[in-house]
Design a protein around this motif. Structure first.
Motif, PDB file in Angstrom:
ATOM      1  N   GLN A  80       3.085   9.186  -5.727  1.00 29.52           N
ATOM      2  CA  GLN A  80       3.447  10.568  -5.380  1.00 29.52           C
ATOM      3  C   GLN A  80       4.798  10.961  -5.966  1.00 29.52           C
ATOM      4  OE1 GLN A  80       3.474  10.532  -1.101  1.00 29.52           O
ATOM      5  NE2 GLN A  80       1.240  10.638  -0.942  1.00 29.52           N
ATOM      6  N   LYS A  81       5.455  10.016  -6.635  1.00 26.75           N
ATOM      7  CA  LYS A  81       6.791  10.217  -7.207  1.00 26.75           C
ATOM      8  C   LYS A  81       7.771  10.670  -6.129  1.00 26.75           C
ATOM      9  CE  LYS A  81       5.020  10.977 -11.737  1.00 26.75           C
ATOM     10  NZ  LYS A  81       4.549  11.912 -12.710  1.00 26.75           N
ATOM     11  N   ASN A  82       7.740   9.950  -5.023  1.00 27.54           N
ATOM     12  CA  ASN A  82       8.622  10.243  -3.899  1.00 27.54           C
ATOM     13  C   ASN A  82      10.063  10.002  -4.329  1.00 27.54           C
ATOM     14  OD1 ASN A  82      10.249   9.667  -1.507  1.00 27.54           O
ATOM     15  ND2 ASN A  82       8.328   9.877  -0.374  1.00 27.54           N
TER      16      ASN A  82
ATOM     17  N   HIS B 261       0.838  -1.207   0.000  1.00 27.61           N
ATOM     18  CA  HIS B 261       0.000   0.000   0.000  1.00 27.61           C
ATOM     19  C   HIS B 261       0.872   1.256   0.000  1.00 27.61           C
ATOM     20  CE1 HIS B 261      -3.085   2.912   1.023  1.00 27.61           C
ATOM     21  NE2 HIS B 261      -2.342   3.273   2.084  1.00 27.61           N
ATOM     22  N   TYR B 262       1.824   1.307   0.929  1.00 28.41           N
ATOM     23  CA  TYR B 262       2.657   2.499   1.033  1.00 28.41           C
ATOM     24  C   TYR B 262       3.648   2.614  -0.117  1.00 28.41           C
ATOM     25  CZ  TYR B 262       0.672   3.601   5.535  1.00 28.41           C
ATOM     26  OH  TYR B 262      -0.199   3.946   6.521  1.00 28.41           O
ATOM     27  N   TYR B 263       4.133   1.491  -0.628  1.00 21.08           N
ATOM     28  CA  TYR B 263       5.045   1.544  -1.780  1.00 21.08           C
ATOM     29  C   TYR B 263       4.318   2.143  -2.977  1.00 21.08           C
ATOM     30  CZ  TYR B 263       8.872   0.312  -4.857  1.00 21.08           C
ATOM     31  OH  TYR B 263       9.928   0.380  -5.723  1.00 21.08           O
TER      32      TYR B 263
ATOM     33  N   ILE C  69      12.119   6.381  -5.096  1.00 22.11           N
ATOM     34  CA  ILE C  69      12.560   6.114  -6.464  1.00 22.11           C
ATOM     35  C   ILE C  69      14.073   5.897  -6.509  1.00 22.11           C
ATOM     36  CG2 ILE C  69      12.772   7.127  -8.778  1.00 22.11           C
ATOM     37  CD1 ILE C  69      10.002   8.428  -8.251  1.00 22.11           C
ATOM     38  N   ILE C  70      14.826   6.759  -5.844  1.00 25.97           N
ATOM     39  CA  ILE C  70      16.291   6.638  -5.870  1.00 25.97           C
ATOM     40  C   ILE C  70      16.742   5.344  -5.209  1.00 25.97           C
ATOM     41  CG2 ILE C  70      18.421   7.638  -4.950  1.00 25.97           C
ATOM     42  CD1 ILE C  70      17.111  10.407  -5.412  1.00 25.97           C
ATOM     43  N   VAL C  71      16.189   5.046  -4.041  1.00 30.46           N
ATOM     44  CA  VAL C  71      16.596   3.829  -3.328  1.00 30.46           C
ATOM     45  C   VAL C  71      16.142   2.589  -4.094  1.00 30.46           C
ATOM     46  CG1 VAL C  71      16.365   2.526  -1.178  1.00 30.46           C
ATOM     47  CG2 VAL C  71      16.697   4.991  -1.099  1.00 30.46           C
TER      48      VAL C  71
END
Length: 156
Positions: free
Chosen positions: A68-70, A60-62, A74-76
């Motif tokens: 939200q393009k967090n 859900h949170y992923y 994305i980087i991790v």
């Protein structure tokens, strides 16, 4: 066909497990950073609840953070995917480098037999042992050591 599929699954499960665990940890890290930015100084008070929610509902949170393009997620996530691919390719190339023909050798190496080993390592017989030892050690060093030993015995 079934055996090839089974072998492929057996070979790839460590990488899939690494990927899943890495993405799970990426989701927890992104959620923690989001909580830190939201709660700032009261972060410690809210952290147990936030970590519990992140740990229990990772998909859900992923998906939420991905939608939200967090940037942290994305980087991790990209880093985890690249690391897993690198690890898989590196391990696969290392494994293939050690594959050999039917000769059970690698490169120019061969298996030695007992005679070859004994000729190489046990070439000195017992009567030649003392002269070979004396020739391998500088006589000045041996004389200095024996003189020190004699002197230390006379000093006692």
């Amino acid at each position: 066909m079934k055996s090839k599929l089974l072998n492929a699954i057996k070979a790839s499960w460590p990488y899939l497990l690494t990927l899943v665990i890495g993405l799970y940890l990426a989701e927890i890290l992104a959620g923690s950073v989001m909580a830190l930015s939201r709660y700032k100084l009261t972060f410690a008070d809210h952290m147990p609840t936030i970590l519990k929610q992140l740990a229990l509902h990772p998909l859900h949170y992923y998906n939420l953070y991905l939608g939200q393009k967090n940037p942290v997620l994305i980087i991790v996530s990209v880093a985890v995917i690249l690391y897993t691919i690198y690890f898989a390719l590196k391990r696969n190339s290392k494994h293939k480098a050690w594959e050999t023909a039917d000769t059970e050798t690698h490169g120019s190496a061969t298996w030695g037999n007992l005679k070859e080993l004994s000729d190489h390592y046990f070439s000195i017989n017992t009567k030649d042992l003392k002269p070979a030892f004396n020739n391998s050690i500088a006589t000045e060093i041996l004389e200095a050591l024996t003189q020190q030993e004699v002197q230390s015995k006379t000093d006692k």
